[in-house]
Structures are given as C-alpha cells and as structure tokens.
Design a protein around this motif. Structure first.
Motif, short mmCIF file in Angstrom:
data_model
loop_
_atom_site.label_atom_id
_atom_site.label_comp_id
_atom_site.label_asym_id
_atom_site.label_seq_id
_atom_site.Cartn_x
_atom_site.Cartn_y
_atom_site.Cartn_z
N MET A 1 0.84 -1.20 0.00
CA MET A 1 0.00 0.00 0.00
C MET A 1 0.87 1.25 0.00
SD MET A 1 -1.45 -0.08 3.88
CE MET A 1 -0.33 -0.48 5.21
N ARG A 2 0.26 2.36 -0.35
CA ARG A 2 0.94 3.64 -0.45
C ARG A 2 0.25 4.63 0.48
NH1 ARG A 2 1.12 0.79 -4.96
NH2 ARG A 2 2.98 0.90 -6.29
N LEU A 3 1.05 5.32 1.27
CA LEU A 3 0.51 6.25 2.25
C LEU A 3 1.11 7.62 2.04
CD1 LEU A 3 0.79 3.98 5.44
CD2 LEU A 3 -1.22 4.30 3.97
N ALA A 4 0.35 8.65 2.39
CA ALA A 4 0.82 10.03 2.31
C ALA A 4 0.15 10.83 3.42
CB ALA A 4 0.50 10.64 0.95
N SER A 5 0.70 12.02 3.67
CA SER A 5 0.16 12.91 4.68
C SER A 5 -0.17 14.25 4.03
CB SER A 5 1.15 13.12 5.83
OG SER A 5 1.37 11.92 6.53
N LEU A 6 -1.44 14.60 4.01
CA LEU A 6 -1.84 15.92 3.54
C LEU A 6 -1.46 16.96 4.59
CD1 LEU A 6 -5.37 15.21 2.03
CD2 LEU A 6 -3.13 15.08 0.90
N LYS A 7 -1.18 18.17 4.14
CA LYS A 7 -0.80 19.23 5.06
C LYS A 7 -1.96 19.54 5.99
CE LYS A 7 2.06 21.32 1.46
NZ LYS A 7 2.25 22.53 0.61
N LYS A 8 -1.73 19.36 7.28
CA LYS A 8 -2.74 19.69 8.29
C LYS A 8 -2.06 19.71 9.64
CE LYS A 8 -7.12 18.27 10.36
NZ LYS A 8 -8.19 17.23 10.40
N GLY A 9 -2.07 20.85 10.29
CA GLY A 9 -1.45 20.96 11.60
C GLY A 9 0.02 20.58 11.56
N ARG A 10 0.54 20.09 12.67
CA ARG A 10 1.95 19.74 12.75
C ARG A 10 2.26 18.35 12.20
NH1 ARG A 10 5.32 22.94 15.88
NH2 ARG A 10 4.32 24.49 17.22
N ASP A 11 1.28 17.44 12.20
CA ASP A 11 1.56 16.04 11.90
C ASP A 11 0.81 15.51 10.69
OD1 ASP A 11 3.43 15.42 14.08
OD2 ASP A 11 1.71 15.91 15.36
N GLY A 12 0.12 16.37 9.96
CA GLY A 12 -0.52 15.95 8.72
C GLY A 12 -1.78 15.13 8.94
N SER A 13 -2.42 14.79 7.83
CA SER A 13 -3.64 13.99 7.82
C SER A 13 -3.41 12.79 6.91
CB SER A 13 -4.82 14.82 7.32
OG SER A 13 -5.99 14.06 7.24
N LEU A 14 -3.49 11.58 7.45
CA LEU A 14 -3.10 10.37 6.73
C LEU A 14 -4.12 10.01 5.65
CD1 LEU A 14 -1.09 7.98 6.56
CD2 LEU A 14 -2.55 6.78 8.21
N VAL A 15 -3.59 9.69 4.46
CA VAL A 15 -4.42 9.20 3.36
C VAL A 15 -3.76 7.96 2.75
CG1 VAL A 15 -5.42 11.45 2.79
CG2 VAL A 15 -3.31 10.72 1.65
N VAL A 16 -4.58 7.11 2.17
CA VAL A 16 -4.12 5.97 1.37
C VAL A 16 -4.19 6.39 -0.09
CG1 VAL A 16 -4.62 3.60 0.68
CG2 VAL A 16 -4.84 4.27 3.08
N VAL A 17 -3.15 6.07 -0.85
CA VAL A 17 -3.02 6.53 -2.23
C VAL A 17 -3.05 5.34 -3.18
CG1 VAL A 17 -1.60 7.88 -3.84
CG2 VAL A 17 -1.64 8.47 -1.40
N SER A 18 -3.65 5.51 -4.35
CA SER A 18 -3.73 4.43 -5.33
C SER A 18 -2.38 4.16 -5.96
CB SER A 18 -4.75 4.79 -6.41
OG SER A 18 -4.29 5.91 -7.17
N SER A 19 -2.26 3.02 -6.63
CA SER A 19 -0.99 2.61 -7.20
C SER A 19 -0.50 3.56 -8.29
CB SER A 19 -1.09 1.19 -7.76
OG SER A 19 -2.12 1.11 -8.73
N GLY A 20 -1.39 4.19 -9.01
CA GLY A 20 -0.99 5.16 -10.03
C GLY A 20 -0.80 6.56 -9.50
N LEU A 21 -0.93 6.72 -8.18
CA LEU A 21 -0.81 8.02 -7.50
C LEU A 21 -1.81 9.04 -8.04
CD1 LEU A 21 3.08 8.47 -7.18
CD2 LEU A 21 1.52 7.01 -5.87
N SER A 22 -2.98 8.53 -8.46
CA SER A 22 -3.99 9.43 -9.01
C SER A 22 -5.17 9.65 -8.08
CB SER A 22 -4.51 8.89 -10.35
OG SER A 22 -5.12 7.61 -10.16
#
Length: 337
Positions: A1-22
């Motif tokens: 799986m692929r994980l990323a953090s959207l900008k939010k506060g000091r520690d971000g907001s966790l999201v799961v990202v698709s394989s094509g990063l779309s």
C-alpha cells in the motif's frame, strides 16, 4: 500500500493513495496521522491494507490525489538517522576536503543523527538566508521507516522491522561542513531541514526491486530541468538497510516511526569515480561529487552549488515509467529579511 500525509497541523492527515498516485482516500477512521499508524502498526496496517484494496478495486472511488498538497509522510519524527552507505560518495566528498577515508569506513557504517523536528514539504521551498558561501547542495537518497526495533537487533532480524520506504533530499550546506566537522562533534548547522517524497510505500509494493535490504532501481535527480543523475540505488551500496538498522540499534532501541537513510546514492564506473551522463556515466545524486570529478580533471570545480531560483526534482520510476513515490520538487528561495 501507499501512504501520504496531507498538510494539516503539525503532523498531517493520513491518506491511502492508489498505485498510479492518481486517487486517494482519507484514513482518518483508522489513524489520523502516520505516526499514530506507526505506533499501532500491527493493529492498523491490515485495516489500511483493506482500505487500499478497496481504492484499487474501485469499491471506493476516493478523490484526486495532488502530491503538491502533501507534507513529508512524517512531517516530524522522533528519530532521523542518516547513514552513508555508498562509500564511493564518502571517498569523493572527503577527497574534496583533502581528507582520506580510513579503512574502517568499508566495514563500519557512518551515521549521524539529523534534525527531525521540522521536515520540509516535498514540493516546498528550501529557504536560506544566503546562497553565496554556504554551498547549498541536494542529496538524493532512499530511506526506510521502521517499527519498534529492539536494542541489539541483528542484521538477520533487522529487515522485518522495515514498514515503509520513501525518498529523501538531505539538504547539505557544503561551505559550513569543514569548520563544523573540525570541531570533532559532528553535523548541526551544515545539515538543515530535510524533505521526503510525498508518498511512502510498503516493501511488498516494490516487488523484486526491494531485495536483500536494497532498493534496486535508478534514482533520478533533475537539476534546473536537466537530468543530472540516475545512479542505481542497489549498486555500490556498501551497507544495506539491514546493516544500517542494526548499526543504529546497537546501543539503543528505535521507536516506531524512526527514519533511517541510506546516504547519497552513488555509483562507480569501471572501479573508478562515476562520470557525468554526458561522458557515459550515470551522473550524480549531489553537486559535491561532480565538483570533485571536475577538480580531478581540470584542477578546480566548474559547477557551482545551488543558487536562489535553482530547482531540484528527485524521483524514482518503475519499469513502466510510473512514479513510485511521487517527486520531491523543490526550489531554492531567499529568506525574507
């Protein structure tokens, strides 16, 4: 799986990202931040994996993913320890300072403890008060995020603790390094804030490219719009991540969410220093290396360090030219007075 953090506060907001990063989907119902996920990895990783599968299958439509809206996956971390696993790089930059490498460097990893309280956004600026004497340089690297690693973990046990993999721009101020190291107390001012790729991935997503504790794919650095280097991260890596993790955990445990870096990816050519792309080599992952080659060939360096307005893009592609981690895409900007 692929994980990323959207900008939010000091520690971000966790999201799961698709394989094509779309596409992406919020993981807030499982873990609000990546650090929270790391702290409870055994419990939440299966849930995150199920969410990822639903996004991939289309069972969840998600929403468009824009990597420019990401912070580094861990916007701040409890531990950031950077190795120097490519001894070819160490030899070249030390030679540029007039220092030879001890024989022990080939058998005992170098590692320094970096500042982990303020990582840069992967598409954010590198802000500096001057671009003249500090010698601003990029360093393209690979890093892993670990789970809890017990003190004294062996190399045979270490890789089971690798949970996520990502890319790094370990910004260096070459002009400040010699005087700082001469004090005999290591890096501090010469190693400002670091940036990591927008996306981090689990080892299984990399398939055969993740092998024996090495990520065996070219790491691309595009400097001011031109391809500067594409050395293979799996070649000439003297110490793999198992050895780096075991080294870091020799006298202390590492807590979940610790980041271990590879150091600047660097390839030799025919058992000698690497060459620029224009000369049939694979180029470089930092400016310091090409300056050393220029010094050897011409008696002095010709390539300057980074200046205000310069850009650096660091990315890794799979065999189908798909971006695995998204891109670190940064610009050097002057600090407002």
């Amino acid at each position: 799986m692929r994980l990323a953090s959207l900008k939010k506060g000091r520690d971000g907001s966790l999201v799961v990202v698709s394989s094509g990063l779309s596409r992406m989907v919020s993981a807030a119902q499982i873990a609000e931040t990546l650090q929270q996920a790391m702290d409870n990895w055994n419990e939440v990783s299966p849930q995150l994996s199920d969410l990822s599968a639903s996004l991939e299958s289309g069972a969840i439509s998600g929403e468009p993913f824009d990597e420019s809206q990401c912070s580094s996956p861990l916007p701040r971390a409890y531990q950031w320890a950077d190795g120097s696993a490519y001894v070819n790089h160490v030899a070249l930059v030390r030679k540029a300072r007039g220092a030879e490498i001890p024989a022990s460097f080939w058998t005992d990893p170098l590692m320094y403890q970096g500042g982990s309280d303020s990582f840069l956004d992967p598409h954010g600026a590198i802000v500096m008060p001057t671009d003249k004497s500090w010698g601003i340089d990029f360093e393209a690297e690979v890093a892993v995020i670990t789970g809890d690693v017990p003190m004294g973990t062996s190399t045979e046990q270490a890789l089971q603790h690798v949970k996520l993999i990502m890319l790094v721009n370990d910004v260096s101020l070459r002009g400040l390094i010699p005087a700082e190291l001469a004090k005999g107390f290591g890096f501090f001012q010469s190693k400002p804030s670091t940036a990591f790729s927008p996306v981090c991935v689990t080892p299984d997503e990399l398939e055969d490219a993740w092998c024996e504790g090495k990520l065996q794919l070219p790491l691309r650095s595009v400097y001011n719009g031109e391809l500067f280097g594409m050395p293979d991260a799996g070649i000439d890596m003297t110490f793999n991540f198992a050895e780096l993790i075991a080294h870091a955990a020799k006298s202390r445990p590492l807590i979940s969410g610790s980041i271990i870096g590879s150091g600047t990816v660097s390839n030799k050519l025919n058992d000698g220093p690497g060459k620029p792309l224009s000369q049939g080599g694979v180029g470089y992952s930092c400016i310091a290396e090409i300056r050393m080659i220029e010094t050897i060939e011409h008696g002095e360096p010709k390539t300057s360090f980074m200046k205000f307005g310069d850009t650096i893009k660091i990315e890794m592609l799979d065999g189908k030219n798909n971006s695995l981690f998204g891109a670190i895409d940064q610009r050097i900007e002057q600090k407002a007075s």
